[in-house]
Scaffold this motif. Structure first.
Motif, mmCIF file in Angstrom:
data_model
loop_
_atom_site.group_PDB
_atom_site.id
_atom_site.type_symbol
_atom_site.label_atom_id
_atom_site.label_comp_id
_atom_site.label_asym_id
_atom_site.label_seq_id
_atom_site.Cartn_x
_atom_site.Cartn_y
_atom_site.Cartn_z
ATOM 1 N N UNK A 404 0.850 -1.185 0.000
ATOM 2 C CA UNK A 404 0.000 0.000 0.000
ATOM 3 C C UNK A 404 0.888 1.238 0.000
ATOM 4 N N UNK A 405 0.383 2.315 -0.593
ATOM 5 C CA UNK A 405 1.131 3.571 -0.626
ATOM 6 C C UNK A 405 0.167 4.730 -0.449
ATOM 7 N N UNK A 406 0.621 5.764 0.251
ATOM 8 C CA UNK A 406 -0.182 6.962 0.452
ATOM 9 C C UNK A 406 0.743 8.147 0.660
ATOM 10 N N UNK A 407 0.279 9.367 0.338
ATOM 11 C CA UNK A 407 1.111 10.555 0.555
ATOM 12 C C UNK A 407 1.340 10.799 2.045
ATOM 13 N N UNK A 408 2.498 11.360 2.364
ATOM 14 C CA UNK A 408 2.826 11.621 3.766
ATOM 15 C C UNK A 408 1.929 12.696 4.358
ATOM 16 N N UNK A 409 1.511 13.685 3.549
ATOM 17 C CA UNK A 409 0.651 14.727 4.107
ATOM 18 C C UNK A 409 -0.735 14.192 4.438
ATOM 19 N N UNK A 410 -1.171 13.137 3.727
ATOM 20 C CA UNK A 410 -2.447 12.502 4.081
ATOM 21 C C UNK A 410 -2.330 11.827 5.443
ATOM 22 N N UNK A 412 -0.211 12.730 7.778
ATOM 23 C CA UNK A 412 -0.110 13.803 8.773
ATOM 24 C C UNK A 412 -1.471 14.394 9.106
ATOM 25 N N UNK A 413 -2.400 14.338 8.148
ATOM 26 C CA UNK A 413 -3.737 14.852 8.410
ATOM 27 C C UNK A 413 -4.491 14.042 9.443
ATOM 28 N N UNK A 414 -4.036 12.820 9.711
ATOM 29 C CA UNK A 414 -4.700 11.974 10.704
ATOM 30 C C UNK A 414 -4.022 12.031 12.074
ATOM 31 N N UNK A 415 -2.987 12.879 12.178
ATOM 32 C CA UNK A 415 -2.285 12.972 13.459
ATOM 33 C C UNK A 415 -3.086 13.835 14.424
ATOM 34 N N UNK A 416 -3.267 13.346 15.607
ATOM 35 C CA UNK A 416 -3.997 14.062 16.646
ATOM 36 C C UNK A 416 -3.026 14.425 17.760
ATOM 37 N N UNK A 417 -3.024 15.685 18.124
ATOM 38 C CA UNK A 417 -2.131 16.127 19.173
ATOM 39 C C UNK A 417 -1.025 17.002 18.614
ATOM 40 N N UNK A 458 1.225 6.409 15.386
ATOM 41 C CA UNK A 458 0.205 7.320 15.894
ATOM 42 C C UNK A 458 -0.817 7.671 14.819
ATOM 43 N N UNK A 459 -0.379 7.775 13.568
ATOM 44 C CA UNK A 459 -1.277 8.237 12.506
ATOM 45 C C UNK A 459 -2.025 7.102 11.822
#
Length: 758
Positions: A404-410, A412-417, A458-459
């Motif tokens: 699987x592959x996904x952009x790093x900014x995507x 980062x968008x799921x990081x909470x805190x 975490x993400x």
């Protein structure tokens, strides 16, 4: 008795030719050809004069061959009328030469000539010529109008043969007729021509091998070298019967005995390389799930092949050294080949260090999560660039079962805190928020890999076992090895050049994510030669520190020992004497949010002054910058900083940061662009006295992944009465001084054994 009619012609002893415009090139050509005939007298006509000249038989008038002008037209009209009067008075043959182009002068001359011909009896010709045509042919055409069948022949120069030589030819004439000279020529010359042709065949077959080897066609390369070896042995056998042939090949930079040995071991090495590549390709195909499941390849099988290949390469390297020493003018290709073979041996030695952990690395038993980070090299960061794409690879029982592959900014968008950034990151960037894209801030990649895995956990709630760093420069080479990428998500068939031009500039969102998915799909349908090229590229990238592999949940000592983990550990001593170590690792971090429009141009200059009391080192660097960068320079643990200058200004300790621990000794500084010039950085360091007696001096300069090759000038000064043995060939060597000039495309190593004067 039949009547006989006698026809006679009176041939005058000489013909007079009146020629105009004698300075023109065509007039000079006419004069030369008429003079060569011998029975023509040439006179030049000057405008405005009616003599004195003899009665002309032929008048040749060159009209309108100069630059067109009103004055030229008027003078030509007057001159033409005078010449027509002379031709009419003496009944001369009149030849008018006009250009074939349309002009007022030509029209005027035509009209005047026709009007005069109607009222006077003339023998005349009008000839139109091209002023740019061959003068010899044009002059020949003109002369034919008054000399029938004329053909110009250039004068021949009769060689003067000495009288003595004539007698010699006469005496040997009969001998020349009867002696079979062609037999003597064949006996003496043809055998040498044959071995020269064979020599060309050797070079051709060797070139064939060098052409196919980088393309991964090892089988064809080994066939070519086998033929080159056979032909070279045939040449060696024939030289016993041809005096001077061995010396002839020596002058051709082809010492026969050494060359035959080199080609023999090269053939053996390629045969072993083909077998080793077949084993490696089988392991690769099994891991990427491109072949049906079968028996797992035992590491012992390919380690035996690698060991035999390493031994054969050792013999080959020794043969190349002998060939280099035996050649009158050694080719630079020999040095390049020796360096490449040494690098191949080092890679094999380091790969064998991984043998105890090979089953764990390839997840032979159990389940392993690999995180492949794709870094944008147009935004330089310590481990290769800005983290752009994440690829999560799941392997089980030695095979990839999920990709699987996904952009790093995507992600980062799921990081909470809020993650607290390192102090130097906050100081350099002025930001108090730390994200996954910047998690490779630490130049020590195992430490950075742990931070990256923490963010992914975490993400994305994934437990990562191994982190692999890859940058876009390496990705471009892999695309080149594959050929091209085709995917429905790509707007066009993507080549390596297209990929490099679009990265960081005109690339759409998620571009690298799409590329890595297309590359993974194509990896499953590679030909054996493509697999071999991929293996070559991966091996070279590991050696050049363009790929890092950092296990997190298990230990692989071989990765740290080989330097493939990206850790900042001081390399082990490579000599047998007491070691004195100098270490440099410059790291440039791009601070601007926009990518670089052109590769970062870096030039480095290092000077070492080695004395018994201390080692004084000057490290200088020039950078062509358009935006600020954060610069870190890692040094040997015992190095002290004497001075620092940036853009010609001396910096005090309050202007830069320095950190010293048991494992790390580095300085940090921000470098701004210099308007109209390159930015400059210079640091002077000192190290304690060198060991007493003989010692091994070792310098290591690490390269930063993702940056283009930079120029390096390295100078080492030492007491003139010391004796130095350099394991790396210097560019300039003199008493007490060594200089090296080399591009930095990988780690630079310099090893010298010093023997101080007693």
């Amino acid at each position: 008795m039949p009547k006989i009619k006698l026809i006679s012609e009176t041939i005058p002893s000489g013909n007079s030719v009146l020629l105009t415009h004698h300075q023109h090139s065509l007039a000079r050509e006419l004069t030369m050809q008429l003079t060569s005939l011998g029975n023509f007298k040439i006179e030049n006509f000057h405008p405005g004069s009616s003599g004195p000249f003899s009665r002309p038989d032929v008048i040749i008038h060159l009209a309108g061959l100069g630059s067109p002008s009103l004055n030229e037209t008027l003078s030509c009209t007057t001159e033409l009328y005078d010449l027509l009067q002379i031709a009419s008075r003496y009944s001369s043959r009149f030849i008018l030469i006009l250009p074939d182009s349309i002009s007022h002068l030509k029209s005027t001359a035509h009209t005047l000539f026709l009007q005069f011909s109607q009222s006077h009896r003339l023998r005349s010709h009008i000839i139109e010529v091209n002023p740019d045509s061959d003068r010899t042919a044009v002059a020949q055409q003109i002369i034919r109008h008054f000399k029938y069948g004329y053909a110009y022949q250039s004068p021949r120069i009769t060689p003067v043969v000495p009288l003595r030589k004539k007698f010699r030819r006469f005496r040997l004439h009969r001998f020349h007729l009867h002696f079979p000279w062609f037999v003597l020529f064949g006996v003496l010359v043809i055998p040498y021509l044959v071995i020269l042709i064979q020599f060309l065949l050797v070079w051709g077959f060797t070139g064939c091998a060098l052409k196919h080897l980088p393309q991964g066609r090892i089988s064809r390369a080994s066939i070519c070298t086998a033929r080159a070896t056979a032909v070279s042995r045939a040449i060696l056998a024939q030289t016993r019967f041809l005096p001077g042939s061995t010396y002839m090949f020596y002058r051709l930079n082809f010492p026969l005995h050494e060359s035959v040995d080199t080609l023999t071991h090269l053939t053996d090495s390629l045969v072993l390389l083909e077998k080793s590549a077949a084993k490696a390709n089988q392991l690769f195909a099994y891991f990427v799930n491109s072949i049906t499941p079968g028996q797992w390849l035992d590491p012992g099988e390919y380690l035996i092949q690698f060991s035999a290949l390493s031994e054969s390469l050792s013999y080959l390297n020794s043969d190349l050294k002998n060939m280099y020493l035996s050649s009158p003018k050694p080719s630079p290709r020999l040095t390049t080949a020796a360096v490449q073979i040494s690098s191949a041996r080092q890679f094999l030695s380091r790969f064998q260090l991984l043998a105890p952990d090979m089953l764990r690395i390839f997840s032979r038993s159990g389940r392993t999560q690999y995180l492949l980070i794709i870094q944008d090299a147009s935004r330089p960061k310590p481990s290769g660039g800005l983290i752009d794409t994440l690829a999560i690879i799941t392997a089980q029982n030695g095979r990839i079962i999920n990709f699987q592959a996904l952009p790093a900014d995507v992600a980062d968008g799921q990081f909470r805190g809020l993650a607290e950034p390192p102090s130097d990151f906050a100081r350099a960037t002025g930001r108090n928020r730390w994200l996954l894209q910047d998690a490779n801030w630490d130049p020590d990649f195992p430490a950075a890999a742990a931070k990256i895995a923490w963010f992914v956990n975490k993400e994305l709630s994934l437990d990562i076992n191994v982190v692999i760093a890859l940058n876009t420069r390496t990705l471009a080479r892999l695309i080149s090895d594959v050929g091209q990428l085709e995917a429905s998500d790509l707007s066009q068939v993507l080549t390596s050049a297209d990929f490099s031009s679009r990265v960081g500039q005109s690339a759409p969102d998620n571009f690298l994510t799409t590329v890595i998915l297309a590359l993974e799909k194509q990896m499953r349908s590679l030909t054996p030669s493509q697999q071999t090229r991929i293996m070559f590229s991966l091996a070279q990238s590991l050696e050049n520190r363009e790929i890092f592999i950092a296990p997190l949940t298990f230990s692989v000592p071989g990765l740290s020992q080989s330097g493939w983990s990206g850790g900042l550990t001081l390399p082990e001593c490579r000599g047998n004497l007491t070691c004195f170590h100098t270490f440099f690792y410059p790291v440039v971090t791009h601070l601007d949010s926009t990518p670089l429009t052109e590769p970062l141009d870096i030039r480095q200059n290092i000077k070492f002054d080695i004395t018994p009391a201390q080692v004084l080192t000057t490290f200088a660097m020039r950078l062509h910058l358009k935006s600020p960068v954060y610069f870190r320079l890692y040094l040997a643990s015992d190095a002290g900083v004497s001075s620092i200058m940036v853009n010609g200004t001396a910096f005090s300790p309050s202007n830069y940061w320095r950190k010293t621990t048991d494992r790390k000794n580095f300085i940090e500084i921000k470098i701004d662009p210099r308007p109209g010039d390159d930015s400059e950085f210079e640091v002077v360091t000192t190290q304690p006295p060198v060991p007493d007696g003989r010692f091994h001096y070792q310098m290591d300069l690490l390269n930063q992944p993702g940056l283009d090759a930079s120029d390096l000038e390295l100078g080492i000064s030492y007491p003139p009465d010391w004796f130095a043995t350099s394991y790396t060939t210097p560019s300039v060597a003199s008493t007490g001084h060594l200089r090296y000039n080399t591009p930095v495309s990988g780690p630079v190593k310099v090893d010298i054994d010093f023997s101080p004067a007693p």
